[in-house]
Design a protein around this motif. Sequence first.
Motif, PDB file in Angstrom:
ATOM      1  N   LYS A 142       0.849  -1.178   0.000  1.00  0.00           N
ATOM      2  CA  LYS A 142       0.000   0.000   0.000  1.00  0.00           C
ATOM      3  C   LYS A 142       0.890   1.234   0.000  1.00  0.00           C
ATOM      4  N   PHE A 143       0.480   2.242  -0.756  1.00  0.00           N
ATOM      5  CA  PHE A 143       1.291   3.439  -0.872  1.00  0.00           C
ATOM      6  C   PHE A 143       0.497   4.642  -0.410  1.00  0.00           C
ATOM      7  N   LEU A 144       1.166   5.541   0.293  1.00  0.00           N
ATOM      8  CA  LEU A 144       0.568   6.800   0.726  1.00  0.00           C
ATOM      9  C   LEU A 144       1.412   7.915   0.133  1.00  0.00           C
ATOM     10  N   GLN A 194      -8.930   2.675   6.575  1.00  0.00           N
ATOM     11  CA  GLN A 194      -8.324   1.381   6.848  1.00  0.00           C
ATOM     12  C   GLN A 194      -9.361   0.300   6.566  1.00  0.00           C
ATOM     13  N   ASN A 195      -8.973  -0.719   5.802  1.00  0.00           N
ATOM     14  CA  ASN A 195      -9.881  -1.820   5.469  1.00  0.00           C
ATOM     15  C   ASN A 195     -11.204  -1.312   4.891  1.00  0.00           C
ATOM     16  N   ASN A 197       9.061   7.788  10.682  1.00  0.00           N
ATOM     17  CA  ASN A 197       9.273   6.407  11.147  1.00  0.00           C
ATOM     18  C   ASN A 197       8.182   5.466  10.646  1.00  0.00           C
ATOM     19  N   LYS A 198       7.903   5.580   9.359  1.00  0.00           N
ATOM     20  CA  LYS A 198       6.908   4.735   8.692  1.00  0.00           C
ATOM     21  C   LYS A 198       5.502   4.929   9.251  1.00  0.00           C
ATOM     22  N   ASN A 199       5.264   6.101   9.835  1.00  0.00           N
ATOM     23  CA  ASN A 199       3.945   6.439  10.366  1.00  0.00           C
ATOM     24  C   ASN A 199       3.426   7.712   9.701  1.00  0.00           C
ATOM     25  N   TYR A 200       2.124   7.753   9.543  1.00  0.00           N
ATOM     26  CA  TYR A 200       1.443   8.990   9.152  1.00  0.00           C
ATOM     27  C   TYR A 200       1.065   9.710  10.443  1.00  0.00           C
ATOM     28  N   GLY A 246       1.660   1.280   6.532  1.00  0.00           N
ATOM     29  CA  GLY A 246       1.253   0.015   5.945  1.00  0.00           C
ATOM     30  C   GLY A 246      -0.176  -0.382   6.248  1.00  0.00           C
ATOM     31  N   SER A 247      -0.786   0.267   7.249  1.00  0.00           N
ATOM     32  CA  SER A 247      -2.162  -0.079   7.622  1.00  0.00           C
ATOM     33  C   SER A 247      -3.207   0.798   6.941  1.00  0.00           C
ATOM     34  N   ILE A 248      -2.732   1.800   6.218  1.00  0.00           N
ATOM     35  CA  ILE A 248      -3.655   2.775   5.624  1.00  0.00           C
ATOM     36  C   ILE A 248      -3.969   2.397   4.189  1.00  0.00           C
TER      37      ILE A 248
END
Length: 268
Positions: A3-5, A27-28, A47-50, A64-66
Motif C-alpha cells: 500500500k502506498f501513501l 483502513q480496510n 518512522n513509517k507512520n502517518y 502500511g495499515s492505511i
Amino acid sequence: MKKFLLLTAATLSAALCHADYRALVFQNGKPVSQTKVQNISKIALANKNYVQTSEDGNKSFAIGSIDSLVFVKDTVHIKYDGGNVVVNNPLASAGLNIIEGEGIVQVLPDTSVFDLKDVVFVLSGNGTGGFRMKQSKRVNLVLDNLQLAGVMGSPIAMTGDKGVSIKLVGSNILSVKNAIDSIPNAALVVNDKLTIEGLGDLTLSGDYKNGIEVKDDLVINEASILVSAKKTGVRVKDNLVLNSGSLAVSANGDGVDVNDTIFVNGGK
C-alpha cells in the motif's frame, strides 16, 4: 500487495487553503479518522507512520495499515426542482447516507464510522418535499434562494439533540403544503439551539399550525425573518435573542411564545 501513501506539497497546500474540506484516513475500506482541514496544523511522515497534528487531537497510523488518505469536500448540495431532488454528496464513501423519496431528503449518517460535526448542507431550488435530519452533532445549513413547500409536514425538520446554524443567502421561502399532527409540522422545526444568520431573508408560512418551533435558544444575527402562522408564530422553549436583523410576525395565536426571556440587543 503493498500500500502506498503519497503526500505532496501541492496536494496539501491545495487542500489546506479551503475550509470546507476534511481529511479522511481509510483502513480496510472504512474511514477511521476524519478531521476538518482548517483544524490541522501539521501532517508528516515519520518512522513509517502517518502523523497528523490538529486542534482536535494528534493522530498516528502505520503507513502500511492505511488504504488511503483522501481530502473531500465537507459540503453537501441539495437542489429541489418541483417534486424532484438532485443530491451531490461527496461524503457518501465516508458513511454519510442520504436517501430521497417523493422529494423528501433524509440524512442518515452511519454514526459508527461518520463524524457529522460541522458538515454543511446547501439547500437551493424551488420545489415540494422536505429535508429531515436527526442530527447527533452540530451541523450547518445554507439556504440559497430556496423555495420549499413541505409535503406531509415541515419543509425543514431537525429533530436531533445538537445545535443547528442556518445561513441565509438571497430570498428564501418555507411553507407547509399539508401535514398531520403526529409529525413535525411547523414551517421550521429544530429540537435544539438554532442560530439564523446572514444578509438574506427568510419567509415562513405556518399555514397548518406554527411558524417556527425551537426547543432551546433561538438566536438571530443580521437575518430578516418574516413569519405568518395559523396558530403560534414563533415558539421557543428557552430564550429568544435578537442581536441584529429583523423579526416580523403575523399569527392567529401568539405572535411569540417564549418560556424564558426575550433579549433584544439590536435589530427590530
